[in-house]
Design an enzyme around this catalytic site. Structure first.
Site, PDB file in Angstrom:
ATOM      1  N   LYS A 155     -13.119 -20.081   9.109  1.00  0.00           N
ATOM      2  CA  LYS A 155     -12.336 -21.312   9.035  1.00  0.00           C
ATOM      3  C   LYS A 155     -13.240 -22.541   9.073  1.00  0.00           C
ATOM      4  CE  LYS A 155      -8.421 -19.001  11.243  1.00  0.00           C
ATOM      5  NZ  LYS A 155      -7.657 -18.794  12.493  1.00  0.00           N
ATOM      6  N   GLY A 197       0.326  -9.361  22.805  1.00  0.00           N
ATOM      7  CA  GLY A 197       0.304  -9.387  21.352  1.00  0.00           C
ATOM      8  C   GLY A 197      -0.529 -10.491  20.744  1.00  0.00           C
ATOM      9  N   GLU A 247      -3.545 -23.588   2.176  1.00  0.00           N
ATOM     10  CA  GLU A 247      -3.262 -24.256   3.450  1.00  0.00           C
ATOM     11  C   GLU A 247      -3.154 -23.278   4.608  1.00  0.00           C
ATOM     12  OE1 GLU A 247      -3.249 -26.961   5.928  1.00  0.00           O
ATOM     13  OE2 GLU A 247      -2.787 -27.859   3.984  1.00  0.00           O
ATOM     14  N   ARG A 307       0.828  -1.209   0.000  1.00  0.00           N
ATOM     15  CA  ARG A 307       0.000   0.000   0.000  1.00  0.00           C
ATOM     16  C   ARG A 307       0.862   1.258   0.000  1.00  0.00           C
ATOM     17  NH1 ARG A 307      -3.096  -3.195   3.747  1.00  0.00           N
ATOM     18  NH2 ARG A 307      -5.131  -3.739   2.866  1.00  0.00           N
ATOM     19  N   GLY A 357      -2.850 -21.987  10.602  1.00  0.00           N
ATOM     20  CA  GLY A 357      -1.454 -21.612  10.443  1.00  0.00           C
ATOM     21  C   GLY A 357      -0.583 -22.686   9.841  1.00  0.00           C
TER      22      GLY A 357
END
Length: 437
Positions: free
Chosen positions: A203, A185, A127, A42, A132
């Site tokens: 998902k 986080g 995948e 961006r 993850g």
């Protein structure tokens, strides 16, 4: 093999780094070297640290990069619906293979991507869109195609699993556990997509589509988040020998008319401590697959993070590049079953209901009568004095009822009638219970 990379955030930068660090090994595995044709971003001036790429590879012209005849594979790690959908549809129709981690787009309009891939004779791999680094979608898509999958149950959102694990370990409330997740986080500044179940629902749609050979979209998934889960709920689960997890559940079964169909839902639920998913803590993900011939299968690992997600992306890159060199395509979308998606009311589940009630004769009989009128069988009843557990403060007594399996609509109607019962002061909590029956 020339790659166009769309996005260079947390995941994209890790993809670029791993492409550089593992270039020799990747070339040996594929049979040709990988080169980055361009990286669409961006903002060109953003500091991206010490990424090992020439500055001139960065561009804000994603459309031009995707349409370049010098590109073989498009890797999309931007996220969101638009403009990613347009980029990927154009790439696939032009015969360029696509690797994406975009769960929201796949759940919202995966059909458009699959149709474009078929039109262009290109590969579509994703995948990294679910769980993850865990190798999960490829086994569902390829390894288990000779089997019949009956149920998929999973913890597929690391943020909510961290929050619920913290509540279980410390007795903290939701707000305190979310604050800790944000500080560490694990949670975004705006955690809505995670804590309200939107991420897990996307998902779940992808998993159900692959497992049951049926196109399932995000709108087909019943979704509830974890914001209403309290410390009292967690304590009550512990008293039952359970823990609470945000589960995605996709199951094959008969609908109200007896026809085969699927149920897809995301919601918090109590599960017994002996269940394979109960010990999955912190921000980890795990998916439990039940197949007829293979039996129960467990997939476990890191479900998020730049490096973990980049690992899954590169695995897909190797696969699609090998296919291009060999002049072949991966198996196309399998949606032949075209099963209907059952409404949530027809889903079979159990309830844990905590009631603040008056402590006087006849109350239990009145409550049991409500369950009987809705044809819901009671498995266990536990009564404790007021104040013995958090849910009972201010009431004369607390009734904790766990039901046998019944249609969700019957259970919901039972709870609604209980709200109007004179002897019931309030309904302290309602949670579904999965496993153990």
């Amino acid at each position: 093999m020339r790659l166009a990379i769309l996005g260079c955030g947390t995941v994209g930068s890790e993809v670029v780094r791993l492409l550089h660090e593992q270039s020799a090994d990747l070339a040996a595995r594929i049979g040709a070297p990988l080169e980055i044709a361009g990286i669409a971003v961006r903002r060109l001036g953003r500091d991206r640290g010490d990424l090992p790429v020439a500055p001139e590879l960065f561009t804000t012209d994603a459309v031009g990069l995707v349409k370049s005849e010098d590109v073989d594979v498009v890797v999309e790690v931007v996220g969101g619906i638009e403009p990613a959908r347009g980029w990927l549809v154009d790439a696939l129709r032009a015969g360029k293979s696509v690797v994406t981690a975009n769960k929201a787009l796949l759940a919202e309009d995966g059909a458009a991507l699959h149709d474009a891939a078929a039109d262009g004779g290109a590969d579509l791999y994703y995948e990294a869109a679910v769980a993850g680094a865990i190798p999960l979608l490829r086994p569902l898509r390829e390894s288990l195609h000779g089997d019949r999958i009956n149920r998929v149950t999973g913890i597929v959102n690391g943020t909510t699993n961290f929050i619920l694990s913290a509540m279980d370990a410390t007795g903290a409330g939701f707000a305190e556990a979310l604050e800790e997740a944000t500080e560490l986080g694990y949670a975004e500044a705006d955690p809505t997509a995670d804590v309200e179940g939107f991420d897990a629902a996307a998902k779940a749609a992808i998993l159900a589509s692959l497992a049951f050979h049926t196109r399932v979209g995000a709108a087909d998934v019943h979704r509830e988040g974890i914001t209403e889960v309290t410390a009292a709920d967690v304590a009550s689960a512990k008293a039952m020998g359970c823990t609470i997890k945000l589960l995605c559940i996709a199951a094959r079964g008969a609908d109200a008319t007896g026809r085969e169909s699927v149920s897809v839902r995301v919601h918090p639920a109590m599960i017994p401590l002996g269940h394979p998913l109960a010990s999955v803590g912190d921000a980890y993900n795990a998916v439990f697959v039940e197949a007829e011939a293979a039996g129960p299968l467990m997939f476990y690992g890191r479900g998020a993070g730049g490096a973990a997600t980049a690992s899954a992306v590169l695995g897909d890159v190797v696969a699609v590049c090998r296919n291009r060199l060999a002049g072949v395509r991966a198996p196309s979308e399998s949606a032949y079953a075209d099963l209907a998606v059952r409404p949530m009311g027809e889903a079979l589940t159990r309830y844990h209901v905590s009631l603040d009630v008056a402590d006087k004769p006849g109350v239990l009989a009145a409550v049991a009568g409500v369950f009987a009128r809705h044809d819901v069988s009671i498995a266990t009843v536990r009564q404790v004095p007021a104040g013995a557990e958090p849910a009972g403060r201010g009431a004369d007594a607390v009734l904790v009822i766990v039901t046998h399996t019944a249609p969700d609509a019957a259970l919901a109607a039972t709870v609604e009638e209980l709200r109007g019962l004179d002897a019931v002061r309030s309904i302290a909590s309602v949670l579904r219970v999965e496993g153990g029956e």
